[in-house]
Design a protein around this motif. Structure first.
Motif, mmCIF file in Angstrom:
data_model
loop_
_atom_site.group_PDB
_atom_site.id
_atom_site.type_symbol
_atom_site.label_atom_id
_atom_site.label_comp_id
_atom_site.label_asym_id
_atom_site.label_seq_id
_atom_site.Cartn_x
_atom_site.Cartn_y
_atom_site.Cartn_z
ATOM 1 N N ILE A 5 0.827 -1.199 0.000
ATOM 2 C CA ILE A 5 0.000 0.000 0.000
ATOM 3 C C ILE A 5 0.865 1.253 0.000
ATOM 4 O O ILE A 5 1.893 1.316 0.689
ATOM 5 N N CYS A 6 0.437 2.231 -0.782
ATOM 6 C CA CYS A 6 1.116 3.526 -0.790
ATOM 7 C C CYS A 6 0.818 4.218 0.530
ATOM 8 O O CYS A 6 -0.352 4.403 0.894
ATOM 9 N N ASP A 7 1.863 4.581 1.262
ATOM 10 C CA ASP A 7 1.698 5.230 2.564
ATOM 11 C C ASP A 7 1.122 6.636 2.441
ATOM 12 O O ASP A 7 0.604 7.183 3.410
ATOM 13 N N VAL A 8 1.185 7.213 1.246
ATOM 14 C CA VAL A 8 0.722 8.585 1.056
ATOM 15 C C VAL A 8 -0.759 8.634 0.678
ATOM 16 O O VAL A 8 -1.535 9.338 1.303
ATOM 17 N N CYS A 9 -1.168 7.844 -0.331
ATOM 18 C CA CYS A 9 -2.543 7.964 -0.820
ATOM 19 C C CYS A 9 -3.404 6.717 -0.646
ATOM 20 O O CYS A 9 -4.610 6.765 -0.841
ATOM 21 N N GLY A 10 -2.794 5.577 -0.305
ATOM 22 C CA GLY A 10 -3.573 4.374 -0.077
ATOM 23 C C GLY A 10 -3.765 3.461 -1.277
ATOM 24 O O GLY A 10 -4.425 2.436 -1.172
ATOM 25 N N TRP A 11 -3.196 3.814 -2.434
ATOM 26 C CA TRP A 11 -3.292 2.937 -3.608
ATOM 27 C C TRP A 11 -2.588 1.612 -3.289
ATOM 28 O O TRP A 11 -1.568 1.599 -2.612
ATOM 29 N N ILE A 12 -3.152 0.504 -3.749
ATOM 30 C CA ILE A 12 -2.599 -0.811 -3.433
ATOM 31 C C ILE A 12 -2.066 -1.500 -4.675
ATOM 32 O O ILE A 12 -2.765 -1.587 -5.694
ATOM 33 N N TYR A 13 -0.826 -1.979 -4.572
ATOM 34 C CA TYR A 13 -0.245 -2.839 -5.602
ATOM 35 C C TYR A 13 -0.438 -4.273 -5.144
ATOM 36 O O TYR A 13 0.022 -4.661 -4.071
ATOM 37 N N ASP A 14 -1.129 -5.057 -5.966
ATOM 38 C CA ASP A 14 -1.410 -6.461 -5.683
ATOM 39 C C ASP A 14 -0.532 -7.299 -6.614
ATOM 40 O O ASP A 14 -0.666 -7.217 -7.836
ATOM 41 N N GLU A 15 0.393 -8.069 -6.022
ATOM 42 C CA GLU A 15 1.307 -8.872 -6.847
ATOM 43 C C GLU A 15 0.554 -9.820 -7.774
ATOM 44 O O GLU A 15 0.976 -10.042 -8.910
ATOM 45 N N PHE A 37 9.623 2.678 -10.508
ATOM 46 C CA PHE A 37 8.161 2.687 -10.387
ATOM 47 C C PHE A 37 7.732 3.818 -9.468
ATOM 48 O O PHE A 37 8.359 4.090 -8.446
ATOM 49 N N VAL A 38 6.634 4.492 -9.839
ATOM 50 C CA VAL A 38 6.023 5.503 -8.978
ATOM 51 C C VAL A 38 4.538 5.191 -8.843
ATOM 52 O O VAL A 38 3.928 4.591 -9.732
ATOM 53 N N CYS A 39 3.962 5.582 -7.735
ATOM 54 C CA CYS A 39 2.535 5.392 -7.502
ATOM 55 C C CYS A 39 1.753 6.089 -8.618
ATOM 56 O O CYS A 39 2.009 7.266 -8.912
ATOM 57 N N PRO A 40 0.807 5.385 -9.247
ATOM 58 C CA PRO A 40 0.055 6.005 -10.337
ATOM 59 C C PRO A 40 -0.899 7.111 -9.883
ATOM 60 O O PRO A 40 -1.367 7.894 -10.697
ATOM 61 N N ILE A 41 -1.155 7.210 -8.595
ATOM 62 C CA ILE A 41 -2.053 8.247 -8.080
ATOM 63 C C ILE A 41 -1.285 9.484 -7.620
ATOM 64 O O ILE A 41 -1.555 10.596 -8.054
ATOM 65 N N CYS A 42 -0.289 9.292 -6.742
ATOM 66 C CA CYS A 42 0.378 10.453 -6.136
ATOM 67 C C CYS A 42 1.852 10.597 -6.519
ATOM 68 O O CYS A 42 2.505 11.542 -6.089
ATOM 69 N N LEU A 43 2.364 9.640 -7.300
ATOM 70 C CA LEU A 43 3.706 9.728 -7.897
ATOM 71 C C LEU A 43 4.884 9.608 -6.939
ATOM 72 O O LEU A 43 5.998 9.992 -7.281
ATOM 73 N N VAL A 44 4.667 9.044 -5.749
ATOM 74 C CA VAL A 44 5.801 8.790 -4.859
ATOM 75 C C VAL A 44 6.499 7.499 -5.289
ATOM 76 O O VAL A 44 5.926 6.670 -5.992
ATOM 77 N N ASP A 45 7.747 7.303 -4.864
ATOM 78 C CA ASP A 45 8.510 6.131 -5.296
ATOM 79 C C ASP A 45 8.247 4.910 -4.415
ATOM 80 O O ASP A 45 7.493 4.969 -3.451
ATOM 81 N N LYS A 46 8.891 3.791 -4.778
ATOM 82 C CA LYS A 46 8.666 2.510 -4.100
ATOM 83 C C LYS A 46 8.955 2.556 -2.604
ATOM 84 O O LYS A 46 8.373 1.787 -1.847
#
Length: 54
Positions: A5-15, A37-46
């Motif tokens: 889960i992205c700690d900033v916006c909550g988007w989830i990457y499911d393997e 890779f960057v979060c597709p919602i808020c653009l933070v890194d891994k």
């Protein structure tokens, strides 16, 4: 397979699902996701993602 889960916006990457929109195939582990890779919602890194504890 795990989820991260992205700690900033909550988007989830499911393997299991991957991220086809970003050319990451289903079944791709987090370790194998490209380093740039960057979060597709808020653009933070891994580094801003955490393992989802289920």
């Amino acid at each position: 397979m795990a989820k991260y889960i992205c700690d900033v916006c909550g988007w989830i990457y499911d393997e299991a699902a991957g991220y086809p929109e970003g050319n990451i195939a289903p079944g791709t582990t987090w370790a194998d996701v490209p380093a740039d890779f960057v979060c597709p919602i808020c653009l933070v890194d891994k580094s801003q993602f955490s393992l989802v504890e289920e």
